[in-house]
Write an enzyme that holds these catalytic residues in place. Structure first.
Site, PDB file in Angstrom:
ATOM      1  CE1 TYR A  51      -3.805   0.553  -0.469  1.00  0.00           C
ATOM      2  CE2 TYR A  51      -4.288  -1.571   0.855  1.00  0.00           C
ATOM      3  CZ  TYR A  51      -5.049  -0.996  -0.085  1.00  0.00           C
ATOM      4  OH  TYR A  51      -6.274  -1.063  -0.734  1.00  0.00           O
ATOM      5  CD  GLU A  53      -4.649   4.867   0.458  1.00  0.00           C
ATOM      6  OE1 GLU A  53      -4.490   4.956   1.440  1.00  0.00           O
ATOM      7  OE2 GLU A  53      -5.958   3.728   0.294  1.00  0.00           O
ATOM      8  CB  THR A 223      -4.388   3.626 -22.443  1.00  0.00           C
ATOM      9  OG1 THR A 223      -4.582   2.966 -23.250  1.00  0.00           O
ATOM     10  CG2 THR A 223      -6.082   3.389 -21.469  1.00  0.00           C
ATOM     11  CE  LYS A 226      -6.265   1.042 -25.774  1.00  0.00           C
ATOM     12  NZ  LYS A 226      -6.762   2.020 -24.594  1.00  0.00           N
ATOM     13  NE  ARG A 232      -5.394  -4.933 -20.136  1.00  0.00           N
ATOM     14  CZ  ARG A 232      -5.945  -4.726 -21.045  1.00  0.00           C
ATOM     15  NH1 ARG A 232      -6.861  -3.998 -21.067  1.00  0.00           N
ATOM     16  NH2 ARG A 232      -5.507  -4.954 -22.511  1.00  0.00           N
TER      17      ARG A 232
HETATM   18  N1  DSN Z   1     -11.574  -0.362 -25.513  1.00  0.00           N
HETATM   19  C1  DSN Z   1     -10.693   0.573 -26.095  1.00  0.00           C
HETATM   20  C2  DSN Z   1     -10.037   0.572 -27.646  1.00  0.00           C
HETATM   21  O1  DSN Z   1     -10.744  -0.963 -27.315  1.00  0.00           O
HETATM   22  O2  DSN Z   1     -10.465   0.642 -28.561  1.00  0.00           O
HETATM   23  C3  DSN Z   1     -10.629   1.918 -25.538  1.00  0.00           C
HETATM   24  O3  DSN Z   1     -10.406   2.096 -24.816  1.00  0.00           O
END
Ligand code: DSN
Length: 421
Positions: A51, A53, A223, A226, A232
């Site tokens: 933890y 915080e 994010t 990607k 993630r």
């Molecule tokens: N769910 C994602 C996507 O597939 O583009 C966007 O957050």
């Protein structure tokens, strides 16, 4: 995973099956990627137990020295990659990053202008069942019907008419370069904050394959999993003048304890993103998407906006006699994984669940090391399936080609585009 295998064979089995699935299928989901083993090791580490915080050096719990180290590394690396004045690496995901920005500068009932979900926008940019659509007064801009490009004149007119408090650039299914200076100019004309949600294109920006919004936007959210190829999670970048406000909205405003194992993995991914190999991979991702989109055009497919400038493109299937969902299912049966998607101006009664398009992205195949010729080969496989979705022989032949490609480009291997150290 010997301990897991012994202690919980059911979960172990499912994880092994998922690893096999990822190894043996072609992933064209534009929002997915395959992160390095180093990122996965950090994310699977004992930092999950802690933890913490607060922020580095200012925690509520004892014993935070080591997690402070990784959070400082993650923050400094994020700032360096994007040339940002301030970074908050704690958002659990992109939605929380967007929520934090909204809560830092908007009051309930304020006006937000974001891209229409059916034109490629995101849920958090004003969808009525999302917090954004419930809390704020929403207007949307979209793309031009004849070109598929964002209609910046319409965007400006809407902004002049509705005087939004915030304008959001960013999309989940828009294949063209975003004109960040133009967004900034419109925001300045109407006195709005400008937020760029770069979740899809963060890796491209880090690698120099897409212009950066950082010099123009008040807030940049993303994010980390990607094109950026991390764990993630979420990330906020902003000007120093907003730093204190953003930090206090993330914690204690909307989150409690940060996921320190994920922050450790973000730090690893950000280090990888500084490498030459990562940069080349991002440029290759765009080349692969272009090559594949061009191949579909040659074969008579309608590609929204006629092609792509980034890592994804959309196929409008209305002239092909197959829905997005049918396409998704028949391709999955041939080990090609992608998602059905709405396409702008779909007049055939499509719902979000039954749209007439599919979205194709090239981050994962590029991380595996594939190049344009492989992208064209995959387009050929997709065309074969979509032309004869119920033909068993076609399906088996395509599956064999996909298996061969997957074994030629293993998920984790030295010399692949992806770091495997
Ligand atoms: N769910 C994602 C996507 O597939 O583009 C966007 O957050």
């Amino acid at each position: 995973m010997i301990t897991l295998k012994n202690d919980d064979p059911e979960v172990w089995r499912a994880i092994q099956d998922e690893i096999e699935r990822q190894k043996n299928t072609i992933d064209l989901i534009a929002s997915e990627n395959t992160c390095s083993i180093a990122v996965q090791e950090a994310q699977g580490s004992s930092m999950t137990n802690k933890y913490a915080e607060g922020y580095a050096g200012r925690r509520w719990y004892a014993g935070c020295g080591n997690v402070d180290t990784v959070e400082r590394l993650a923050v400094e690396r994020a700032k360096q990659i994007f040339g940002a004045e301030h970074a908050n690496v704690q958002p659990h995901a992109g939605s929380q990053a967007n929520m934090a920005v909204c809560f830092s500068v908007l009051k309930p009932g304020d006006r937000m202008l974001g891209m229409d979900l059916s034109h490629g926008g995101h849920l958090t940019h004003g969808f009525k069942k999302n917090f954004s659509g419930m809390m704020y007064e929403i207007t949307h801009y979209g793309v031009k019907k004849d070109t598929g490009y964002i209609d910046y004149d319409e965007l400006r007119n809407i902004a002049l008419k509705t005087k939004p408090h915030i304008i959001i650039a960013g999309a989940s299914a828009y294949p063209r370069i975003l004109d960040f200076p133009r967004f900034r100019k419109i925001a300045d004309e109407v006195g709005a904050y400008f937020m760029a949600d770069i979740a899809h294109i963060a890796g491209l920006i880090a690698g120099g394959a897409h212009p950066s919004p950082v010099p123009y936007a008040d807030f940049v959210t993303t994010t980390t999993h990607k094109t950026l190829r991390g764990p993630r999670g979420g990330l906020i970048l902003c000007k120093s003048k907003y730093a204190k406000k953003i930090d206090s909205v993330v914690f204690p405003g909307i989150q409690g304890g940060p996921f320190m194992h994920v922050i450790a993995a973000k730090a690893v991914a950000f280090k990888e993103a500084m490498t030459e190999e990562f940069k080349q991979c991002q440029h290759q991702t765009v080349k692969n998407a272009r090559a594949m989109a061009q191949e579909f055009v040659k074969r008579g497919y309608n590609i929204v906006s006629g092609g792509t400038d980034n890592h994804l493109f959309l196929i409008d299937l209305r002239n092909k006699g197959i829905t997005g969902k049918e396409a998704q299912l028949s391709l999955e049966a041939a080990d090609i994984i992608l998602n059905r998607n709405t396409i702008p101006f779909d007049e055939m009664g499509a719902s979000a669940n039954e749209p007439n398009g599919i979205r194709i992205g090239t981050p994962t195949i590029t991380s595996r090391g594939m190049k344009e010729a492989d992208a064209v080969k995959i387009a050929d496989c997709i065309d074969k399936i979509l032309s004869q979705p119920h033909d068993m022989q076609t399906k088996e032949a395509v599956r064999k080609t996909i298996r061969d490609l997957c074994s030629q480009y293993p998920l984790y291997k030295e010399n692949a585009c992806q770091t495997s150290k």
